[in-house]
Scaffold this motif. Structure first.
Motif, mmCIF file in Angstrom:
data_model
loop_
_atom_site.group_PDB
_atom_site.id
_atom_site.type_symbol
_atom_site.label_atom_id
_atom_site.label_comp_id
_atom_site.label_asym_id
_atom_site.label_seq_id
_atom_site.Cartn_x
_atom_site.Cartn_y
_atom_site.Cartn_z
ATOM 1 N N VAL A 138 0.762 -1.197 -0.181
ATOM 2 C CA VAL A 138 -0.143 0.161 -0.023
ATOM 3 C C VAL A 138 0.988 1.226 -0.170
ATOM 4 C CG1 VAL A 138 -1.797 1.300 1.384
ATOM 5 C CG2 VAL A 138 -1.846 -0.980 1.063
ATOM 6 N N ARG A 139 1.886 1.054 0.712
ATOM 7 C CA ARG A 139 3.031 2.406 0.758
ATOM 8 C C ARG A 139 3.700 2.470 -0.539
ATOM 9 N NH1 ARG A 139 8.628 2.457 4.053
ATOM 10 N NH2 ARG A 139 9.576 4.092 2.587
ATOM 11 N N MET A 140 3.895 1.465 -1.505
ATOM 12 C CA MET A 140 4.296 1.798 -2.555
ATOM 13 C C MET A 140 3.245 2.268 -3.518
ATOM 14 S SD MET A 140 5.848 -2.234 -3.335
ATOM 15 C CE MET A 140 6.973 -3.170 -2.004
ATOM 16 N N ALA A 141 2.148 2.126 -3.290
ATOM 17 C CA ALA A 141 1.201 2.826 -4.203
ATOM 18 C C ALA A 141 0.988 4.117 -3.984
ATOM 19 C CB ALA A 141 -0.178 1.835 -3.838
ATOM 20 N N VAL A 142 1.149 4.500 -2.729
ATOM 21 C CA VAL A 142 0.879 6.040 -2.575
ATOM 22 C C VAL A 142 2.339 6.898 -2.826
ATOM 23 C CG1 VAL A 142 -1.035 5.653 -1.195
ATOM 24 C CG2 VAL A 142 1.175 5.885 -0.008
ATOM 25 N N MET B 263 -6.049 1.207 -5.004
ATOM 26 C CA MET B 263 -7.310 0.358 -4.657
ATOM 27 C C MET B 263 -7.013 -1.077 -4.811
ATOM 28 S SD MET B 263 -10.330 2.483 -6.339
ATOM 29 C CE MET B 263 -9.539 2.918 -7.926
ATOM 30 N N VAL B 264 -6.073 -1.259 -5.823
ATOM 31 C CA VAL B 264 -5.503 -2.808 -5.954
ATOM 32 C C VAL B 264 -4.589 -3.171 -4.565
ATOM 33 C CG1 VAL B 264 -3.897 -4.179 -7.292
ATOM 34 C CG2 VAL B 264 -5.528 -2.675 -8.464
ATOM 35 N N ALA B 265 -3.894 -2.223 -4.134
ATOM 36 C CA ALA B 265 -3.229 -2.647 -3.027
ATOM 37 C C ALA B 265 -3.880 -2.773 -1.752
ATOM 38 C CB ALA B 265 -2.136 -1.548 -2.705
ATOM 39 N N ASN B 266 -5.004 -2.178 -1.799
ATOM 40 C CA ASN B 266 -5.788 -2.094 -0.342
ATOM 41 C C ASN B 266 -6.839 -3.339 -0.678
ATOM 42 O OD1 ASN B 266 -5.870 -0.308 1.793
ATOM 43 N ND2 ASN B 266 -5.846 1.407 0.061
ATOM 44 N N GLY C 137 -4.226 -16.419 -0.246
ATOM 45 C CA GLY C 137 -4.148 -14.987 -0.124
ATOM 46 C C GLY C 137 -2.900 -14.472 -0.536
ATOM 47 N N GLU C 138 -1.843 -15.244 -0.735
ATOM 48 C CA GLU C 138 -0.415 -14.573 -1.024
ATOM 49 C C GLU C 138 -0.676 -14.280 -2.512
ATOM 50 O OE1 GLU C 138 2.257 -17.652 -0.004
ATOM 51 O OE2 GLU C 138 1.779 -17.525 2.087
ATOM 52 N N LEU C 139 -1.463 -14.967 -3.202
ATOM 53 C CA LEU C 139 -1.707 -14.664 -4.514
ATOM 54 C C LEU C 139 -2.016 -13.456 -4.938
ATOM 55 C CD1 LEU C 139 -1.106 -15.691 -7.711
ATOM 56 C CD2 LEU C 139 -3.667 -16.825 -7.593
ATOM 57 N N ALA C 140 -3.161 -12.698 -4.144
ATOM 58 C CA ALA C 140 -3.461 -11.483 -4.055
ATOM 59 C C ALA C 140 -2.186 -10.510 -3.947
ATOM 60 C CB ALA C 140 -4.399 -11.172 -3.151
ATOM 61 N N LEU C 141 -1.337 -10.853 -3.092
ATOM 62 C CA LEU C 141 -0.148 -9.738 -2.857
ATOM 63 C C LEU C 141 0.526 -9.921 -4.016
ATOM 64 C CD1 LEU C 141 0.818 -10.631 0.862
ATOM 65 C CD2 LEU C 141 -0.649 -9.183 0.051
ATOM 66 N N ALA C 142 0.929 -11.151 -4.855
ATOM 67 C CA ALA C 142 1.583 -11.368 -5.950
ATOM 68 C C ALA C 142 1.008 -10.446 -7.233
ATOM 69 C CB ALA C 142 1.757 -12.654 -6.193
ATOM 70 N N GLN C 143 -0.415 -10.445 -7.060
ATOM 71 C CA GLN C 143 -1.156 -9.879 -8.213
ATOM 72 C C GLN C 143 -0.745 -8.287 -7.973
ATOM 73 O OE1 GLN C 143 -5.328 -10.492 -8.839
ATOM 74 N NE2 GLN C 143 -5.693 -8.978 -10.009
ATOM 75 N N ALA C 144 -1.020 -7.686 -6.622
ATOM 76 C CA ALA C 144 -0.724 -6.111 -6.563
ATOM 77 C C ALA C 144 0.685 -5.833 -6.751
ATOM 78 C CB ALA C 144 -0.996 -5.979 -4.906
ATOM 79 N N VAL D 209 2.718 -7.075 -9.121
ATOM 80 C CA VAL D 209 2.870 -7.082 -10.425
ATOM 81 C C VAL D 209 2.278 -5.968 -11.014
ATOM 82 C CG1 VAL D 209 1.907 -8.042 -12.679
ATOM 83 C CG2 VAL D 209 3.247 -9.709 -10.834
ATOM 84 N N HIS D 210 0.853 -5.420 -10.527
ATOM 85 C CA HIS D 210 0.302 -4.318 -11.138
ATOM 86 C C HIS D 210 1.183 -3.126 -10.751
ATOM 87 C CE1 HIS D 210 -3.341 -2.041 -11.860
ATOM 88 N NE2 HIS D 210 -2.794 -0.985 -11.055
#
Length: 438
Positions: A287-291, A303-306, A320-327, A329-330
């Motif tokens: 989330v920090r990276m996103a902002v 929004m993707v990070a959150n 749930g780790e796959l969601a972190l991986a997706q974020a 990559v995004h």
């Protein structure tokens, strides 16, 4: 290995292979040529015939204890070893008293302190007078960053030498020596031999421990990678969530995302998860990276990070780790901008400099008659009602010149924002010029 065998240099028949193959000269130490090779700082120290106190910092199994022993031998010093794990104040006093007696007899002492970072600050201070007076030459070994774990005073009296993790070439040298010592080849296919080096993860002692298991196998067809895996369990990667490695890896992950490298970012994410890192810590960092690094260049990123954080919170591991991986990559593939980050820092500096300046009267709140009589809200223009939806009014304090904090870089979504701000700036300048009658 007991003190008796250490002193005599004779090993028992059942001594571990790693002890039987312990180097007998500095030239036999593998993987540390930057310190021990021609022109290396420790080599020069030996050639000069005088040792200085030092801290050997490096991963497990890279030769710290061996180097200390060989230094004492090469310089003609008495080698004395204590471990911070098992030793207390009484052991330290005894070691210093013995060193004093040797000094009176003309014998120098190299005091090797294993895991020196485990001594507290007061205990570390206890070394200082004996090091300064030359009672002992201190060689401390640590796997932790000395900058964090050792007293500044102790560091100032010692050289810090960094031992490298053993690479595949250095580890293979150990395997060749082991095969020569046992007078037989390891029962492995070339692919399995390479896998064995990977399993060692840069630790020479661990490699030789696994090698000893393989030598004890009955003579059979060489093992392939699957056969090797069935016999040897892969150990957990070296990772301490509260130590330097944690900060090194999270820095690598963050900078890989910032550098738009999704492959490297996924690798560091996997390394941290494999090491037991708290996935929600990683989610917060994402989330920090996103902002911090993307901002308005891709507003969707936050929004993707959150969403990744919430998804992990809902599913847990491993799904749930796959969601972190997706974020990850995004964010890695998103356009980058620190425009908002830099703008907010600049605005905070300006707020600190200007103190308690009031807003201009036309945008002050006017809920009472008195406030209206004082001019609060007078002349305020409701921007959506203006012809172009933009009044060009001044919203900074009257005593403060207008400043530009937000400077979009023109990447991604910010390209449109930049054009819009430039258009508004031109309109503002025109409106202000008209107001001055120019």
């Amino acid at each position: 290995m007991s003190d008796l065998f250490e002193a005599s240099g004779v090993l028992p028949p059942d001594a571990p292979l790693a002890d039987r193959l312990r180097p007998r000269t500095l030239d036999e130490v593998v993987g540390q040529d930057h310190l021990l090779g021609e022109g290396g700082p420790i080599r020069r120290m030996i050639e000069a015939g005088r040792l200085g106190s030092m801290i050997l910092w490096g991963p497990p199994g890279t030769g710290k204890t061996t180097i200390a022993r060989l230094l004492a031998k090469a310089a003609g010093y008495e080698f004395q070893q204590i471990s911070a794990v098992f030793s207390g104040v009484a052991d330290l006093k005894k070691a210093f008293e013995q060193a004093k007696m040797r000094r009176l007899a003309g014998q120098s002492t190299l005091l090797f302190v294993d895991e020196i970072h485990r001594f507290n600050r007061a205990q570390q201070d206890g070394f200082l007078p004996f090091v300064e007076e030359g009672v002992v030459t201190l060689v401390g070994a640590t796997t932790e960053n000395p900058s964090f774990e050792l007293n500044g005073a102790l560091l100032s009296r010692s050289q810090v030498y960094v031992l490298k993790r053993l690479d595949d070439a250095a580890l293979d040298q150990l395997l060749v020596r082991a095969e020569a010592h046992e007078d037989k080849a390891l029962p492995l296919t070339p692919e399995a031999r390479h896998a064995l080096l990977a399993l060692a993860d840069g630790d020479g002692r661990y490699l030789l421990t696994m090698t000893e298991v393989l030598f004890a196998l009955p003579e059979e067809t060489p093992l392939d990678v699957q056969g090797l895996a069935a016999i040897l369990q892969r150990r957990a990667p070296a990772y301490d969530k509260s130590r330097e490695e944690h900060y090194n890896l999270i820095s690598a992950l963050h900078k890989s995302v910032r550098g738009s490298d999704p492959d490297a970012a996924l690798y560091w994410l996997a390394r941290m998860l494999n090491g037991g890192e708290d996935p929600l810590y990683l989610a917060r960092r994402i989330v920090r990276m996103a902002v911090e690094d993307i901002g308005e260049a891709d507003p969707l990123s936050i929004m993707v990070a959150n969403a990744a954080k919430d998804t992990y919170d809902f599913l847990g591991s491993p799904e749930g780790e796959l969601a972190l991986a997706q974020a990850v990559v995004h964010l890695s593939t998103a356009p980058k901008s620190v425009g908002v980050y830099e703008a907010f820092k600049a605005a905070k500096r300006a707020a600190a400099e200007t103190g308690s300046l009031m807003p201009p009267a036309h945008i002050r709140n006017a809920p009472t008659k008195l406030m209206k009589q004082l001019g609060y809200g007078k002349g305020y223009q409701y921007d959506p009602d203006t012809e172009e939806g933009f009044s060009g009014a001044n919203f900074f304090p009257d005593e403060m010149e207008r400043r530009t904090f937000y400077k979009p870089k023109g990447e991604g979504h910010e390209e449109k924002i930049k054009a819009r701000l430039e258009r508004w700036a031109a309109m503002r300048a025109r409106i202000q010029a008209e107001g001055r009658g120019e």
